[in-house]
Write a protein that holds these residues in place. Structure first.
Motif, mmCIF file in Angstrom:
data_model
loop_
_atom_site.group_PDB
_atom_site.id
_atom_site.type_symbol
_atom_site.label_atom_id
_atom_site.label_comp_id
_atom_site.label_asym_id
_atom_site.label_seq_id
_atom_site.Cartn_x
_atom_site.Cartn_y
_atom_site.Cartn_z
ATOM 1 N N UNK A 131 48.846 9.935 -83.237
ATOM 2 C CA UNK A 131 48.809 10.515 -81.896
ATOM 3 C C UNK A 131 49.981 9.967 -81.081
ATOM 4 N N UNK A 132 50.611 10.826 -80.293
ATOM 5 C CA UNK A 132 51.711 10.386 -79.430
ATOM 6 C C UNK A 132 51.787 11.289 -78.212
ATOM 7 N N UNK A 133 52.498 10.848 -77.170
ATOM 8 C CA UNK A 133 52.594 11.657 -75.967
ATOM 9 C C UNK A 133 53.823 11.295 -75.146
ATOM 10 N N UNK B 176 49.399 12.655 -68.050
ATOM 11 C CA UNK B 176 49.670 12.540 -69.486
ATOM 12 C C UNK B 176 48.447 12.016 -70.221
ATOM 13 N N UNK B 177 47.717 11.095 -69.610
ATOM 14 C CA UNK B 177 46.516 10.556 -70.251
ATOM 15 C C UNK B 177 45.512 11.661 -70.542
ATOM 16 N N UNK B 178 45.312 12.588 -69.605
ATOM 17 C CA UNK B 178 44.386 13.687 -69.833
ATOM 18 C C UNK B 178 44.836 14.546 -71.018
ATOM 19 N N UNK B 179 46.136 14.811 -71.095
ATOM 20 C CA UNK B 179 46.654 15.632 -72.189
ATOM 21 C C UNK B 179 46.489 14.909 -73.529
ATOM 22 N N UNK B 180 46.711 13.590 -73.548
ATOM 23 C CA UNK B 180 46.555 12.819 -74.782
ATOM 24 C C UNK B 180 45.099 12.845 -75.243
ATOM 25 N N UNK B 181 44.154 12.668 -74.313
ATOM 26 C CA UNK B 181 42.734 12.700 -74.660
ATOM 27 C C UNK B 181 42.357 14.070 -75.221
ATOM 28 N N UNK C 253 48.756 19.367 -84.427
ATOM 29 C CA UNK C 253 48.242 20.071 -83.263
ATOM 30 C C UNK C 253 48.950 19.535 -82.029
ATOM 31 N N UNK C 254 49.466 20.449 -81.207
ATOM 32 C CA UNK C 254 50.258 20.051 -80.037
ATOM 33 C C UNK C 254 49.717 20.708 -78.777
ATOM 34 N N UNK C 255 49.622 19.919 -77.714
ATOM 35 C CA UNK C 255 49.308 20.426 -76.380
ATOM 36 C C UNK C 255 50.531 20.185 -75.504
ATOM 37 N N UNK C 256 50.998 21.231 -74.837
ATOM 38 C CA UNK C 256 52.222 21.085 -74.047
ATOM 39 C C UNK C 256 52.180 21.951 -72.802
ATOM 40 N N UNK C 257 52.600 21.360 -71.675
ATOM 41 C CA UNK C 257 52.763 22.134 -70.454
ATOM 42 C C UNK C 257 54.251 22.329 -70.180
ATOM 43 N N UNK C 258 54.575 23.485 -69.613
ATOM 44 C CA UNK C 258 55.918 23.758 -69.087
ATOM 45 C C UNK C 258 55.706 24.399 -67.727
ATOM 46 N N UNK C 259 56.283 23.787 -66.696
ATOM 47 C CA UNK C 259 55.988 24.275 -65.353
ATOM 48 C C UNK C 259 57.133 23.959 -64.410
ATOM 49 N N UNK C 260 56.988 24.414 -63.157
ATOM 50 C CA UNK C 260 58.052 24.229 -62.173
ATOM 51 C C UNK C 260 57.737 23.126 -61.175
ATOM 52 N N UNK C 261 56.738 22.298 -61.453
ATOM 53 C CA UNK C 261 56.362 21.240 -60.532
ATOM 54 C C UNK C 261 57.152 19.962 -60.720
ATOM 55 N N UNK C 262 56.777 18.936 -59.968
ATOM 56 C CA UNK C 262 57.453 17.642 -60.091
ATOM 57 C C UNK C 262 57.308 17.068 -61.497
ATOM 58 N N UNK C 263 56.165 17.330 -62.128
ATOM 59 C CA UNK C 263 55.955 16.956 -63.535
ATOM 60 C C UNK C 263 56.094 18.249 -64.332
ATOM 61 N N UNK C 264 57.302 18.487 -64.856
ATOM 62 C CA UNK C 264 57.581 19.804 -65.449
ATOM 63 C C UNK C 264 57.296 19.885 -66.941
ATOM 64 N N UNK C 265 56.979 18.739 -67.571
ATOM 65 C CA UNK C 265 56.685 18.764 -69.003
ATOM 66 C C UNK C 265 55.703 17.651 -69.359
ATOM 67 N N UNK C 266 54.632 18.038 -70.009
ATOM 68 C CA UNK C 266 53.703 17.093 -70.624
ATOM 69 C C UNK C 266 53.522 17.545 -72.058
ATOM 70 N N UNK C 267 53.609 16.617 -73.003
ATOM 71 C CA UNK C 267 53.418 17.003 -74.396
ATOM 72 C C UNK C 267 52.738 15.864 -75.150
ATOM 73 N N UNK C 268 51.757 16.225 -75.958
ATOM 74 C CA UNK C 268 51.103 15.273 -76.848
ATOM 75 C C UNK C 268 50.826 16.002 -78.151
#
Length: 330
Positions: free
Chosen positions: A100-102, A57-62, A77-92
């Motif tokens: 800024x938020x995440x 999440x820190x990388x996405x926030x930066x 402006x939004x950066x967001x991942x959607x995936x099938x892994x153990x971490x299935x959502x990251x959003x900032x």
């Protein structure tokens, strides 16, 4: 704007949670760099994320701070991942001028299994999916979204691919995250999160100089370059690749000193820094506006035994309470 050599001899470095724009005229390069300290630590500590999740999440926030602060209009402006892994959502997201938020979502059991098996690299925790970059200029403008596949590459590489595909600008991205340990005034051990990043782009006056080699097409394509990359960009990219993780996160280095280390032989200029703040866009009225779209049955199902409907913001963890009558009258 001032020459960074002069600035290094003065007081008043940008410091933490300040995005610093820069320009290297000799290499036709412009970019932004940042070190996040208290802001990032607040965002990550608020949810007490497991360390592998916090680092992602820190990388996405930066990355969001670096790109979002370049907006020249009012918007988000939004950066967001959607995936099938153990971490299935990251959003900032970054909302102009400085918010800024995440937030991260993960499967605790799947994450624990991944840690036990040693599968803790970012690409392993994310799995297959997409990384989306969205620019929203408000209700009167159509949002723009660029999507890049999560293909096992680092977030640095995926962000570089985004710039290449969507903006067709040669871009280099570096991201770094660290957990620091020290002691407070009472001698008690404490820890805090820090992160840093840099985006550099090649923007010569002659557009043809920006032309990049074709991406490998697969199916036997050996990926050989179809033409030479501009020498200035080759040099700039090579310099950016020399950045160490410690340099990006060490508070004693800072943005200006890092830029000086990289580009002092060529001359680098910095522009006024832009502050970013941990600010959430949630509010009681906004959430009430969402709840008023609920059916009577959904309102009843959402009402707890104490007769209240409680909604907690996923980003900032603020809890809002409403009565069913309040929602029905909204």
């Amino acid at each position: 704007m001032q020459d960074i050599e002069s600035q290094l001899g003065e007081l008043g470095f940008a410091g933490d949670d300040m995005v610093v724009p820069f320009q290297v005229d000799a290499l036709d390069v412009r970019g932004r760099t940042v070190q996040l300290g208290p802001l990032l630590d607040t965002i990550l500590s608020r949810h007490d994320y497991p360390e592998p999740v916090a680092r992602l999440l820190a990388e996405v926030v930066v990355l969001t701070a670096l790109i979002g602060t370049s907006l020249k209009f009012e918007g988000k402006f939004t950066v967001q991942t959607k995936s099938d892994g153990a971490v299935d959502l990251l959003v900032a997201d970054f909302a102009t001028p400085d918010a800024l938020r995440g937030y991260a979502r993960f499967d605790a059991e799947a994450l624990e299994a991944a840690v036990v098996e040693g599968r803790t690299e970012p690409e392993q925790l994310l799995g297959a999916g997409i990384l989306a970059f969205t620019i929203d200029q408000g209700s009167y403008m159509q949002p723009y979204q660029g999507i890049v596949q999560l293909d096992g590459s680092s977030l640095e590489d995926i962000a570089t691919t985004y710039f290449r595909q969507s903006e067709q600008i040669p871009t280099a991205v570096r991201l770094g995250v660290a957990k620091l340990f020290d002691r407070d005034d009472n001698g008690e051990r404490r820890e805090s999160w820090r992160a840093g990043g840099l985006v550099a782009q090649f923007l010569p006056q002659e557009p043809e100089r920006m032309r990049q080699p074709d991406l490998p097409g697969g199916d036997g394509d050996d990926g050989e370059l179809s033409h030479d990359v501009d020498d200035a960009w080759n040099e700039a990219r090579a310099l950016v690749e020399t950045i160490d993780l410690d340099e990006m996160t060490d508070p004693e280095v800072g943005a200006e000193r890092l830029l000086y280390r990289l580009f002092h032989e060529r001359g680098v200029r910095v522009y006024p820094a832009q502050a970013v703040y941990d600010r959430c866009s949630c509010s009681r009225d906004r959430i009430l506006g969402v709840l008023k779209g609920f059916t009577a049955e959904e309102i009843d199902e959402s009402t707890a035994e104490d007769g209240k409907i409680t909604v907690t913001c996923e980003f900032c963890s603020t809890a809002y309470e409403y009565t069913p009558d309040e929602v029905k009258k909204a």
